[in-house]
Design an enzyme around this catalytic site. Structure first.
Site, PDB file in Angstrom:
ATOM      1  N   ASP A 122       7.758   9.923  -7.266  1.00  0.00           N
ATOM      2  CA  ASP A 122       7.820   9.110  -6.046  1.00  0.00           C
ATOM      3  C   ASP A 122       8.724   7.898  -6.252  1.00  0.00           C
ATOM      4  OD1 ASP A 122       7.326   8.500  -3.444  1.00  0.00           O
ATOM      5  OD2 ASP A 122       5.330   7.678  -3.773  1.00  0.00           O
ATOM      6  N   HIS A 171      -4.088   0.976  -2.250  1.00  0.00           N
ATOM      7  CA  HIS A 171      -3.612  -0.359  -1.933  1.00  0.00           C
ATOM      8  C   HIS A 171      -3.371  -1.168  -3.204  1.00  0.00           C
ATOM      9  CE1 HIS A 171      -4.331   0.261   2.245  1.00  0.00           C
ATOM     10  NE2 HIS A 171      -5.587   0.587   2.026  1.00  0.00           N
ATOM     11  N   VAL A 172      -2.470  -2.136  -3.093  1.00  0.00           N
ATOM     12  CA  VAL A 172      -2.209  -3.023  -4.225  1.00  0.00           C
ATOM     13  C   VAL A 172      -2.553  -4.455  -3.812  1.00  0.00           C
ATOM     14  CG1 VAL A 172      -0.535  -3.772  -5.920  1.00  0.00           C
ATOM     15  CG2 VAL A 172      -0.304  -1.537  -4.863  1.00  0.00           C
ATOM     16  N   LYS A 220      -4.028  -2.092  -8.560  1.00  0.00           N
ATOM     17  CA  LYS A 220      -3.743  -0.925  -7.720  1.00  0.00           C
ATOM     18  C   LYS A 220      -5.032  -0.139  -7.587  1.00  0.00           C
ATOM     19  CE  LYS A 220      -0.382   2.538  -6.950  1.00  0.00           C
ATOM     20  NZ  LYS A 220       0.406   1.802  -6.000  1.00  0.00           N
ATOM     21  N   SER A 266       0.861  -1.166   0.000  1.00  0.00           N
ATOM     22  CA  SER A 266       0.000   0.000   0.000  1.00  0.00           C
ATOM     23  C   SER A 266       0.898   1.216   0.000  1.00  0.00           C
ATOM     24  CB  SER A 266      -0.946   0.001   1.184  1.00  0.00           C
ATOM     25  OG  SER A 266      -0.227  -0.267   2.349  1.00  0.00           O
TER      26      SER A 266
END
Ligand SMILES: *[C@@H]1O[C@H](CO)[C@@H](O)[C@H](O)[C@H]1NC(C)=O
Ligand SMILES: *[C@@H]1O[C@H](CO)[C@@H](O)[C@H](O)[C@H]1NC(C)=O
Length: 988
Positions: free
Chosen positions: A798, A684-685, A699, A679
């Site tokens: 990111d 969340h994945v 995802k 996550s």
């Protein structure tokens, strides 16, 4: 099969008998009741032939009480089944008549499955039934009159099946006074709506019959249903005068949809007034749709007496004439007004501009004249303005510059004159600008040519524009189509047009452009159609066009091109029609003159003359069918001919393999926590397996992120999907519903780099230096592609170990790129989405603590993302790998961060760090020279890491340089290890 069928018939007969006995004997024990209900379900199950999601697994378990079976609900005493809800379970088969055995059933919901065959008449014996939903199946045959015996029915939904025949009278006329909701839409029902005067449906609130073949009038008996809230009769063949009596006393009416029928207005189709006055008392009316009927007359002044609650009003595609009454401005809550495709004349009333909530205004395809009222620029929420195909004249008002929400401006096919106001560029959200077929003159303003927001198309064709093609056009890196044809544009074609990387369609024909055709046009990665005909272009046709894998339609006719053209590559499907009037051309194209050794230059004069006299003929240029229909759909949705709202349009355009929400649910065990593999900042994945055994990662964007994404999700994902590179995670598809947005990605067997850097079991061997350098090199390649080569520049925002995934052979794939773009609208200063949604991303930081560049950290989310920020994060990643220390965890003595701590050891104090790194990622048995090589590489990694994490963004290297550096380190290591191999083998 036949045997089986009669057997199950026999079984169901048996159960009917049992059920009958129950009724006759009256006092059965409750145990007996539930056992017989259980038997009915078992029999019902035998009619189900496919259950891909194993929804009925629990039904096969012999030790589970029937009340605990999936979809089953019993009464409190567990003595009878009262509800059966198997909706959305992908069940296939027929609906067994055995259901009739569930005599206490109050709710039966089998909607959204694949049940076929007929609705069993036996359902008519479920006398307790209150809710019946069989919607969205494949049921056929007629609706049986037996349903009329269900006197407690409150809710009936048979929508979206293949039911035919008439609607049985009994449904409405069964003596039930409870009926509240009836939806028989989207079938092929015929006949009249059988609602007779003596049947009072006093409780009816929802009557939905759209998309059938119903005829006749709207039944007068509806007058008794004074609680009616929704009436949707759209897309039938209903006729007669618009019903006015019925609505006089319907204070609760909210949605009235009568579009796509054959209704006429009162007084011999000349007067809409009585209908409008009938609605005046419906003080909750929100949407009124009367489009595509045969309504005639003028739009009456009492339109102003319609309830002020009205938000959407459709009158398009009727026969209205006369002018638009100024009283319309009383409808102050209107957000959508559609009067297109009528015979309206006169001017656009300035009063329109008092309706401050207007978001979409369609007045196209009428005979409106006069000037466009400048006051329209004062509508603060206007997002779409379609005034095309009228007789409007005068200037495009400067005031449009104030329309900060405007996305689509369609003014084509009028008689507008003057110049294109440069101030239009202030409409920073504009996606479509169509000013074609007017009398506009002057040059294309640089400001307008540089509108980066244009995402769909720019059409300025068929005007009197002159001057050069502005270089600023090269800034349109999202636009799909540009049409500047049939103007007086001159000068050369700037090679910078090659920067419009999303371009699929470019038409600059019928101008006076000269010079060569730039090579860069052929290198546009998605270009499918190019028309440069009827200009004065010279020189050879660039090879790049022939080499393009995407180009399908080309027109070079009536220029001064010369040289040899072969029929290879993109030209293989072309005929001489695409090359007409260029007598300097020769070659192997079908119908073209073969090349002779000597060129005859005097022939060139002929095409020049020709290009002057021949006006551009568009039909010569046939676009590929798919593109044509795509563009046509786009055009249709704005021209008002076939109004598709934006959402529908987006579904038309989306080009992914379809994976439904249900399939994702099934693949992930209902997003079961045990499927959760990670996550992050955006959601969340989950891992999952599709029915075809594809292993996927899903995802799911959390609601905060999803909420911040505007309707452009799909288009943005499409851009991401085009971003292909071996070191970037591919998006298989997306799943987008209003309340749920997810990306579906392939599942990577080796998990994330994070997992390998910090294995949870100490036994786990970490990665060796060769692998680590390989991974960093992969990451650098992927990010460099995002920054420098992808169709649209994407900033990752990111970058960190958990966003780097490893496949079977440990190739690294960068994931999660561009989600920030979805949220924040890219790295441009101007957010392409509503500023409101931009602001609502509160708390979404660009980047993660520890990896975020100082310039981004300081300004938080308001600061735009930058490629330099990604370089910084990559630098932190390198230092993290070398030191084995998470940048987030440790306090580095006096230093505030990992990179400052490393820097404090540089250059004289590096040895401890290097030795420690060597210990972690090399084996003790390593030969000395290889150890030395590893040391060198580690020092290089540290230096590169420090360069990337310099405080000033401008002094950091570009990702391209970083990738280059990483790749030479990788090469160096691999050369050295192969020396080792050779050394060992020569020893042996
Ligand atoms: C069935 O469900 C009830 C409560 O809903 C529970 O108490 C009972 O243990 C369940 N029985 C079985 C066999 O799972
Ligand atoms: C109408 O029904 C068909 C199947 O019969 C379905 O595919 C379609 O999606 C339905 N339309 C709407 C708008 O629900």
């Amino acid at each position: 099969m036949g045997c089986f069928k009669s057997f199950s018939l026999y079984i169901s007969f048996l159960f009917l008998l049992i059920a009958f006995r129950v009724v006759v004997s009256g006092d059965r024990t409750s145990d007996g009741r539930i056992m017989s209900d259980r038997a009915s379900l078992v029999s019902f199950m035998s009619g189900i032939v496919s259950d891909p999601g194993n929804a009925l697994q629990s039904w096969n378990s012999s030790n589970l009480h029937v009340c605990n079976w999936t979809g089953v609900l019993c009464n409190g005493a567990r003595s009878a089944i009262v509800q059966l809800d198997l909706s959305e379970r992908s069940l296939g088969g027929t609906i067994s008549p055995a259901l009739a055995g569930l005599s206490k059933l109050t709710i039966l919901d089998l909607s959204k499955n694949f049940f076929e065959g007929r609705i069993p008449a036996e359902i008519g014996s479920l006398v307790e039934l209150q809710q019946l939903s069989l919607a969205s199946n494949l049921l056929e045959g007629t609706i049986l009159s037996e349903l009329g015996s269900l006197r407690k029915l409150v809710y009936v939904d048979l929508r979206s099946n293949k039911l035919s025949g008439g609607i049985p009278e009994g449904i409405f006329c069964n003596g039930s006074s409870f009926l509240d909701y009836v939806d028989l839409s989207n079938n092929t029902l015929t006949g009249e709506i059988p609602l007779r005067g003596e049947c009072e449906l006093g409780a009816l609130r929802y009557l939905l019959l759209w998309s059938n073949g119903l005829v006749g009038q709207v039944p007068r008996a509806l007058v008794n249903s004074t609680g009616l809230m929704w009436l949707d009769l759209e897309s039938n063949m209903l006729s007669g005068e618009l019903p006015s009596e019925i609505f006089r006393k319907m204070p609760h009416l909210q949605f009235l949809y009568l579009s796509y029928n054959n209704f006429v207005s009162h007084d011999g189709n000349t007067n809409l007034g009585p209908f409008f006055s009938a609605l005046a008392n419906s003080s909750n009316l929100q949407e009124l749709e009367l489009a595509a009927n045969k309504l005639g007359g003028e739009i009456p002044a009492n339109i102003g007496n319609l309830p002020r609650t009205l938000g959407q009003f459709h009158l398009a595609e009727n026969l209205f004439y006369g002018s638009i009454p100024p009283q319309i401005s009383n409808l102050i809550n209107l957000t959508l007004l559609n009067l297109s495709s009528n015979f309206l004349n006169g001017t656009i009333p300035t009063e329109l501009c008092q309706m401050e909530r207007l978001e979409r205004v369609y007045l196209s395809n009428n005979s409106l004249s006069g000037e466009i009222p400048s006051a329209l620029g004062g509508l603060p929420h206007l997002g779409l303005l379609d005034l095309s195909r009228n007789k409007l004249s005068g200037l495009i008002p400067d005031s449009f510059a104030n329309l900060s929400q405007l996305r689509r401006l369609l003014l084509h096919e009028n008689q507008l004159s003057g110049v294109i106001p440069p101030s239009l560029a202030k409409c920073v959200n504009l996606e479509i600008l169509d000013l074609s077929h007017n009398r506009l003159s002057g040059t294309i303003p640089d400001e307008v040519a540089g509108m980066r927001s244009l995402k769909i198309y720019l059409n300025l064709s068929s005007n009197y524009l002159d001057g050069a093609l502005p270089l600023e056009l090269s800034k349109m890196d999202m636009v799909l189509a540009i049409d500047l044809s049939a103007n007086n544009l001159s000068g050369t074609i700037p090679s910078q047009l090659g920067s419009c990387i999303a371009l699929e369609y470019l038409n600059i024909s019928g101008n006076r452009l000269d010079g060569p055709l730039p090579v860069s046009i052929g290198q546009l990665p998605y270009l499918r159609a190019l028309d440069v005909s009827s200009n004065r272009l010279v020189g050879e046709i660039p090879q790049s066009l022939q080499a393009s894998p995407t180009l399908k339609q080309l027109n070079f006719s009536f220029n001064i091109f010369s040289g040899n053209v072969s029929d290879e590559g993109a030209f293989a499907a072309l005929t001489v029609d695409s090359f007409q009037g260029n007598s300097g051309l020769c070659g192997s194209i079908k119908g073209m003159q073969a090349c002779k050794k000597k060129r005859h230059y005097h022939l060139i004069i002929v095409p020049i003359l020709l290009s002057l006299v021949v006006t551009p003929i568009f039909c010569v240029f046939g676009y590929p069918l798919t593109l044509r229909s795509k563009i046509r759909k786009k055009l249709a949705s704005f021209s008002g001919i076939n109004m598709v709202d934006e959402e529908k349009q987006e579904t038309i355009e989306h080009q992914y393999p379809k994976i439904s929400y249900r399939q994702l649910m099934e693949a992930t065990g209902g997003f079961n926590p045990s499927s959760l593999i990670g996550s992050g900042q955006f959601g969340h994945v989950y891992k999952g397996v599709l029915q075809d055994n594809t292993r996927i990662a899903v995802k799911v964007l959390d609601s905060k992120t999803a909420g911040a994404i505007s309707g452009s999700f799909k288009r943005e994902c499409q851009i991401l999907k085009r971003t292909r590179h071996r070191n970037l995670m591919r998006i298989i598809t997306i799943c987008s519903r209003p309340d749920f947005k997810a990306l579906v990605l392939p599942l990577m067997s080796n998990g994330s780099l994070e997992r390998h850097l910090y294995p949870s079991h100490k036994l786990n061997q970490g990665l060796d230096l060769v692998q680590l350098v390989g991974i960093c090199s992969d990451v650098a390649e992927g990010v460099a592609y995002l920054h420098h080569y992808s169709p649209v520049r994407v900033v990752h925002c990111d970058l960190k170990p958990s966003n780097i995934l490893l496949d079977d052979d440990m190739t690294a794939l960068v994931t999660d790129f561009g989600i920030s773009r979805l949220v924040k609208g890219g790295d441009e200063g101007v957010p392409p989405y509503d500023t409101t949604s931009f602001c609502s991303t509160d708390g979404l930081l660009c980047g993660s603590v520890g990896y975020i560049a100082p310039e981004n950290a300081e300004y938080g989310m308001g600061k735009r993302a930058s490629t330099e920020g990604d370089v910084f994060s990559f630098g932190v990643l390198l230092l993290e790998i070398v030191t084995g220390v998470r940048p987030t965890e440790v306090l580095f003595n006096e230093c505030s961060s990992l990179h400052e701590w490393v820097k404090s050891h540089y250059p004289h104090n590096l040895d401890p760090i290097v030795q420690q790194a060597l210990g972690r990622c090399s084996s003790p048995s390593m030969p000395e020279y290889l150890r030395k090589a590893c040391c060198e590489v580690i020092v290089e990694l540290i230096e590169l890491g420090l360069m990337c994490t310099q405080y000033s963004p401008s002094t950091r290297p570009s990702m391209m340089d970083v990738a280059h550096e990483m790749s030479s380190l990788k090469q160096y290591l691999s050369d050295t290890s192969s020396q080792e191999m050779e050394a060992t083998s020569s020893k042996g």
